[in-house]
Design a protein around this motif. Structure first.
Motif, mmCIF file in Angstrom:
data_model
loop_
_atom_site.group_PDB
_atom_site.id
_atom_site.type_symbol
_atom_site.label_atom_id
_atom_site.label_comp_id
_atom_site.label_asym_id
_atom_site.label_seq_id
_atom_site.Cartn_x
_atom_site.Cartn_y
_atom_site.Cartn_z
ATOM 1 N N UNK A 10 -86.589 -19.659 20.375
ATOM 2 C CA UNK A 10 -85.313 -19.038 20.744
ATOM 3 C C UNK A 10 -84.377 -19.120 19.555
ATOM 4 N N UNK A 11 -83.884 -17.976 19.110
ATOM 5 C CA UNK A 11 -82.862 -17.961 18.060
ATOM 6 C C UNK A 11 -81.522 -17.972 18.789
ATOM 7 N N UNK A 12 -80.862 -19.127 18.786
ATOM 8 C CA UNK A 12 -79.637 -19.300 19.571
ATOM 9 C C UNK A 12 -79.932 -20.160 20.793
ATOM 10 N N UNK A 13 -79.015 -21.101 21.030
ATOM 11 C CA UNK A 13 -79.228 -22.035 22.151
ATOM 12 C C UNK A 13 -78.004 -22.101 23.038
ATOM 13 N N UNK A 38 -80.256 -23.289 16.244
ATOM 14 C CA UNK A 38 -78.802 -23.107 16.411
ATOM 15 C C UNK A 38 -78.119 -23.809 15.248
ATOM 16 N N UNK A 39 -76.978 -23.282 14.803
ATOM 17 C CA UNK A 39 -76.323 -23.883 13.637
ATOM 18 C C UNK A 39 -75.699 -25.253 13.897
ATOM 19 N N UNK A 40 -75.224 -25.514 15.131
ATOM 20 C CA UNK A 40 -74.519 -26.794 15.313
ATOM 21 C C UNK A 40 -75.468 -27.897 15.785
ATOM 22 N N UNK A 41 -75.217 -29.094 15.239
ATOM 23 C CA UNK A 41 -76.029 -30.282 15.601
ATOM 24 C C UNK A 41 -75.967 -30.507 17.100
ATOM 25 N N UNK A 42 -74.763 -30.328 17.662
ATOM 26 C CA UNK A 42 -74.556 -30.669 19.073
ATOM 27 C C UNK A 42 -75.464 -29.840 19.980
ATOM 28 N N UNK A 43 -75.524 -28.530 19.705
ATOM 29 C CA UNK A 43 -76.377 -27.655 20.525
ATOM 30 C C UNK A 43 -77.838 -28.072 20.413
ATOM 31 N N UNK A 44 -78.269 -28.321 19.188
ATOM 32 C CA UNK A 44 -79.682 -28.696 18.994
ATOM 33 C C UNK A 44 -79.980 -30.029 19.682
ATOM 34 N N UNK A 45 -79.054 -30.975 19.552
ATOM 35 C CA UNK A 45 -79.259 -32.301 20.151
ATOM 36 C C UNK A 45 -79.345 -32.201 21.671
ATOM 37 N N UNK A 47 -80.249 -29.634 23.458
ATOM 38 C CA UNK A 47 -81.508 -28.971 23.830
ATOM 39 C C UNK A 47 -82.660 -29.978 23.784
ATOM 40 N N UNK A 48 -82.675 -30.773 22.706
ATOM 41 C CA UNK A 48 -83.761 -31.762 22.553
ATOM 42 C C UNK A 48 -83.651 -32.828 23.651
ATOM 43 N N UNK A 49 -82.437 -33.310 23.892
ATOM 44 C CA UNK A 49 -82.243 -34.382 24.895
ATOM 45 C C UNK A 49 -82.537 -33.876 26.310
ATOM 46 N N UNK A 50 -82.040 -32.690 26.617
ATOM 47 C CA UNK A 50 -82.136 -32.210 28.006
ATOM 48 C C UNK A 50 -83.526 -31.685 28.351
ATOM 49 N N UNK A 51 -84.174 -31.057 27.368
ATOM 50 C CA UNK A 51 -85.435 -30.364 27.705
ATOM 51 C C UNK A 51 -86.635 -30.816 26.886
ATOM 52 N N UNK A 52 -86.421 -31.671 25.877
ATOM 53 C CA UNK A 52 -87.543 -32.159 25.065
ATOM 54 C C UNK A 52 -88.168 -31.095 24.172
ATOM 55 N N UNK A 53 -87.431 -30.013 23.902
ATOM 56 C CA UNK A 53 -87.975 -28.943 23.057
ATOM 57 C C UNK A 53 -87.752 -29.273 21.581
#
Ligand SMILES: NC(=O)C1=CN([C@@H]2O[C@H](COP(=O)(O)OP(=O)(O)OC[C@H]3O[C@@H](n4cnc5c(N)ncnc54)[C@H](OP(=O)(O)O)[C@@H]3O)[C@@H](O)[C@H]2O)C=CC1
Ligand SMILES: O=C(O)[C@@H]1CCC=N1
Length: 275
Positions: A10-13, A38-45, A47-53
């Motif tokens: 996904x390009x964009x989170x 996604x450009x921001x750390x917060x969005x990426x974090x 996504x990783x925390x909530x869904x393990x992607x």
């Protein structure tokens, strides 16, 4: 559930990507096959925390190994994002590109993506997060059956799907489903506000509206009766509902709804000219 398990990036989170990814994970799509950029750390974090992607800051890095790339950024960013993506990957890589963007046509996407031949447009909505999404899909003539099937199965994992024959149909899906959760939310907000004005605390007012909305939607889902019949079953002759509905009619609610839906279509058409 998923016959084909492809690597999907996904390009964009944002709101919509989150809704689809949340729905996919809930339905058992392997998290390790999903990447979000996604450009921001917060969005990426998150996504990783909530869904393990998997996550990546760099779009090309995140998409290079993918079989399927879901374009989930705002329409006005798509040109720069796509052009940069293909430049950094050294070409479109013959991947399947699935766009969820409103108002950006297949022809335009193809131009942004250096002639990528495999493009499917989808128009989902945010209830996808709960597996209750409604998605319209459009594939241009010549799209391989496998690409149609994969796009369909991905979106069917997060709700119901309909195919539209003509690309203009995607704008009609926007008006009736993509944007439509917001119409219902607006209506519910208005009921909650007035319930609070009548003296209910916020929590009780919300409970009154949410349970009623859910019950009404479930009745529509489970009944074969026309929606107008379900409405008339609530409307006792000379009773309270009749007065409320008369007030809506006086305010020409149906005309207003049609006007709002036409405005959504017109905006999508404008966007298609703009991008
Ligand atoms: N919201 C909805 O109900 C629906 C939206 N759509 C479509 O979905 C698309 C996305 O909308 P929505 O999710 O609401 O938007 P959001 O603003 O919520 O999300 C946009 C995302 O794009 C990311 N982003 C911004 N710049 C870049 C970049 N250069 N590279 C990669 N990612 C980037 C943002 O990252 P960051 O978080 O780091 O800022 C953010 O995660 C739109 O095209 C819209 O038309 C379709 C149907 C329904
Ligand atoms: O408002 C928008 O443009 C996007 C598309 C449909 C829902 N949200």
């Amino acid at each position: 559930m998923f016959d084909q398990q492809e690597k999907v990036t996904f390009i964009g989170g944002g709101n919509m990507a989150r809704s689809i990814i949340g729905g996919l994970i809930k339905r058992g799509y392997p998290a390790h096959l999903i990447t979000v950029t996604a450009p921001t750390d917060r969005t990426r974090q998150r996504m990783a925390d909530d869904f393990g992607v998997n996550t990546a800051e760099d779009n090309a890095k995140g998409a290079k190994e993918a079989d399927v790339v879901v374009l989930a950024v705002k329409p006005q960013l798509l040109d720069i994002v796509c052009e940069r993506l293909v430049a950094d990957m050294g070409g479109h890589g013959d991947k399947l590109y699935l766009s969820i963007a409103a108002g950006v046509t297949v022809d335009t996407l193809q131009a942004y993506l250096s002639g990528a031949p495999r493009i499917v447009r989808t128009m989902p909505n945010t209830p996808s997060l709960l597996g209750l999404g409604m998605t319209g899909l459009y594939a241009p003539a010549g799209t391989k059956q496998d690409d149609k099937l994969f796009s369909q199965s991905l979106m069917a994992a997060v709700g119901k799907v309909v195919w539209v024959e003509e690309e203009a149909g995607i704008n009609h899906v926007i008006a009736a489903a993509g944007s439509a959760p917001a119409y219902f939310f607006l209506f519910m907000e208005a009921i909650q506000t007035e319930a609070e004005n009548m003296g209910f605390d916020a929590e009780t007012a919300r409970l009154l509206v949410q349970q009623t909305a859910q019950g009404a939607a479930q009745m529509v889902t489970e009944s074969d009766l026309p929606i107008s019949t379900l409405r008339s079953q609530v409307t006792s002759k000379g009773g309270t509902t009749a007065e409320a509905l008369r007030t809506f009619e006086e305010g020409e609610l149906s005309t207003l709804v049609a006007k709002a839906m036409r405005a959504a279509v017109a905006r999508a058409e404008d966007m298609a000219k703009q991008f």
